[in-house]
Design an enzyme around this catalytic site. Structure first.
Site, short mmCIF file in Angstrom:
data_model
loop_
_atom_site.label_atom_id
_atom_site.label_comp_id
_atom_site.label_asym_id
_atom_site.label_seq_id
_atom_site.Cartn_x
_atom_site.Cartn_y
_atom_site.Cartn_z
N LYS A 41 -0.46 40.05 -5.49
CA LYS A 41 0.62 39.05 -5.52
C LYS A 41 0.03 37.64 -5.65
CE LYS A 41 4.13 41.78 -4.94
NZ LYS A 41 5.03 42.10 -6.00
N LYS A 67 0.74 52.86 -12.87
CA LYS A 67 1.97 53.50 -12.35
C LYS A 67 3.23 52.85 -12.89
CE LYS A 67 2.58 50.48 -8.46
NZ LYS A 67 3.26 50.18 -7.27
N LYS A 105 8.72 48.35 -11.94
CA LYS A 105 9.68 47.46 -12.58
C LYS A 105 8.99 46.17 -13.04
CE LYS A 105 14.31 45.77 -12.11
NZ LYS A 105 15.39 45.31 -11.27
P1 TYM Z 1 9.02 50.28 -3.27
O1 TYM Z 1 10.39 49.74 -3.15
O2 TYM Z 1 8.05 49.56 -4.16
O3 TYM Z 1 9.05 51.77 -3.73
C1 TYM Z 1 9.85 52.72 -3.04
C2 TYM Z 1 9.14 54.05 -2.99
O4 TYM Z 1 8.87 54.49 -4.32
C3 TYM Z 1 7.49 54.81 -4.45
N1 TYM Z 1 7.04 54.48 -5.81
C4 TYM Z 1 6.31 55.32 -6.55
N2 TYM Z 1 5.83 56.54 -6.30
C5 TYM Z 1 5.14 57.15 -7.28
N3 TYM Z 1 4.92 56.58 -8.50
C6 TYM Z 1 5.37 55.35 -8.80
N4 TYM Z 1 5.17 54.83 -9.99
C7 TYM Z 1 6.10 54.65 -7.79
N5 TYM Z 1 6.71 53.44 -7.74
C8 TYM Z 1 7.26 53.35 -6.50
C9 TYM Z 1 6.78 53.94 -3.42
O5 TYM Z 1 5.54 54.50 -3.07
C10 TYM Z 1 7.78 53.97 -2.28
O6 TYM Z 1 7.59 55.12 -1.50
N6 TYM Z 1 7.05 48.67 1.00
C11 TYM Z 1 7.85 49.72 0.40
C12 TYM Z 1 9.22 49.88 1.01
C13 TYM Z 1 9.17 50.01 2.49
C14 TYM Z 1 8.84 51.20 3.21
C15 TYM Z 1 8.91 50.83 4.58
C16 TYM Z 1 8.48 52.49 2.83
C17 TYM Z 1 9.43 49.03 3.37
N7 TYM Z 1 9.26 49.52 4.66
C18 TYM Z 1 8.64 51.76 5.60
C19 TYM Z 1 8.22 53.40 3.84
C20 TYM Z 1 8.30 53.05 5.20
C21 TYM Z 1 8.01 49.39 -1.07
O7 TYM Z 1 7.88 48.26 -1.49
O8 TYM Z 1 8.37 50.45 -1.83
#
Ligand code: TYM
Length: 332
Positions: free
Chosen positions: A113, A196, A199
């Site tokens: 970031k 990966k 968005k």
């Molecule tokens: P976020 O919103 O970026 O993504 C949500 C979930 O989707 C998974 N993910 C992927 N898995 C496989 N391949 C990909 N290309 C891919 N893109 C996204 C992410 O691994 C995630 O599981 N910080 C987290 C959200 C969060 C969270 C938490 C998760 C906040 N607090 C507590 C678990 C527990 C996030 O930004 O995910």
């Protein structure tokens, strides 16, 4: 199975196949096996990017709609918005006193970031892993279904939990672990052949669960490939490996085997392969997209689900806050 399950997704507007296969597909299965599942929309987390308030509230709604459309059932799991549980903000304050600048600055997602948005390196970005740890620990979760990119945050959560226990000489917080049904956490590849699906890499590199059929076809047909193998059984480069991984998600084993064979004997036509993937994705996404439409129409239902889920999550979180206050001496 008695372990508590917690996970969440940031409300970015619409879920893509990475979110689905990395995380949400596990939520849907886990709700049938684990009686205590908490799945939330991580709206506090998304404040790091300063979203417009109207967009933020509609994105939280849309994410909840997509959770339901994928099969999450409010009778089997607790569904809520993170900001409906203010106890999370209180525990975040406590855990910020346990997290050190040095370790937070080293986190790869923070360093990314700093590179990608140098004009908005706010303190919330730095302490993002602390908030995530609190989301998990506030309900004493042991299982956290997430994609591969979140595994380091789960490791940090274990460190913070152990640090709290050590500092206050208690055995209060349990160690949580990442979870995926196949055993290993997954990383769904991007359509641009690199890394990966995300968005932030652009609309055309992701397939969304709400994409219309023609949009899916167009995006898949543009996916990066190469000019084809020149020798039998040649190792696949990253873009080709990615295309096969996308096929693995949605196509039948015999289809995958067919294209592997044609790759290995150098007769593969990537155009045919992409057409096949596109059709399999269209078929896979169609029922989810239809569910999204139906849930969008029912505003009262969404409100009720969020209210009920928020209340259940607050009951669990309040207990933790009461106990933490007691442990750390905030009692008079
Ligand atoms: P976020 O919103 O970026 O993504 C949500 C979930 O989707 C998974 N993910 C992927 N898995 C496989 N391949 C990909 N290309 C891919 N893109 C996204 C992410 O691994 C995630 O599981 N910080 C987290 C959200 C969060 C969270 C938490 C998760 C906040 N607090 C507590 C678990 C527990 C996030 O930004 O995910």
């Amino acid at each position: 199975m008695n372990e508590i399950v917690v996970s969440g997704v940031r409300p970015t507007g619409k879920l893509h196949l990475g979110n689905y296969f990395g995380a949400v597909v596990n939520f849907v299965k886990m709700q049938n096996e684990y009686p205590n599942c908490y799945f939330f929309v991580a709206d506090y987390h998304s404040l790091t990017t300063h979203p417009n308030p109207i967009d933020l509230s509609s994105n939280v709604r849309l994410t909840l709609i997509e959770y339901l459309a994928c099969g999450l059932d409010p009778n089997k799991c607790t569904l809520y918005a993170q900001s409906d549980v203010p106890q999370i903000a209180e525990l975040y304050l406590v855990f910020n006193m346990l997290a050190y600048l040095g370790e937070l600055e080293k986190v790869p997602t923070f360093k990314d970031k700093v590179r990608s948005q140098p004009d908005n390196v706010n303190a919330g970005l730095l302490t993002y892993p602390v908030l995530m740890a609190v989301d998990i620990l506030i309900h004493h979760a042991q299982k956290v279904p997430v994609g591969k990119d979140q595994m380091q945050h789960i490791e940090m959560t274990r460190n913070f939990a152990n640090r709290f226990n050590h500092l206050y000489k208690v055995d209060y917080f349990k160690e949580p672990h990442g979870f995926h049904y196949g055993g290993e956490p997954v990383s769904v590849p991007s359509l641009d052949g690199q890394g990966k699906m995300s968005k932030s890499k652009g609309e055309n590199t992701c397939i969304y669960l709400s994409d219309e059929e023609d949009v899916i076809r167009k995006k898949v047909m543009k996916a990066t490939t190469d000019s084809g193998p020149t020798e039998p059984n040649q190792p696949k480069n990253e873009a080709i490996q990615n295309i096969f991984e996308l096929m693995n998600l949605v196509s039948k084993p015999e289809t995958i085997a067919h294209f592997n064979d044609t790759y290995n004997n150098c007769t593969i036509r990537y155009g045919d392969m992409k057409k096949q993937i596109a059709e399999d994705m269209v078929a896979f996404i169609a029922p989810i997209r239809e569910n999204i439409r139906q849930y969008e129409a029912d505003k009262d239902l969404l409100k009720r689900i969020m209210q009920d889920g928020g209340e259940k999550a607050r009951i669990s979180a309040s207990k933790t806050i009461r106990e933490v206050r007691e442990i750390i001496g905030l009692k008079f």
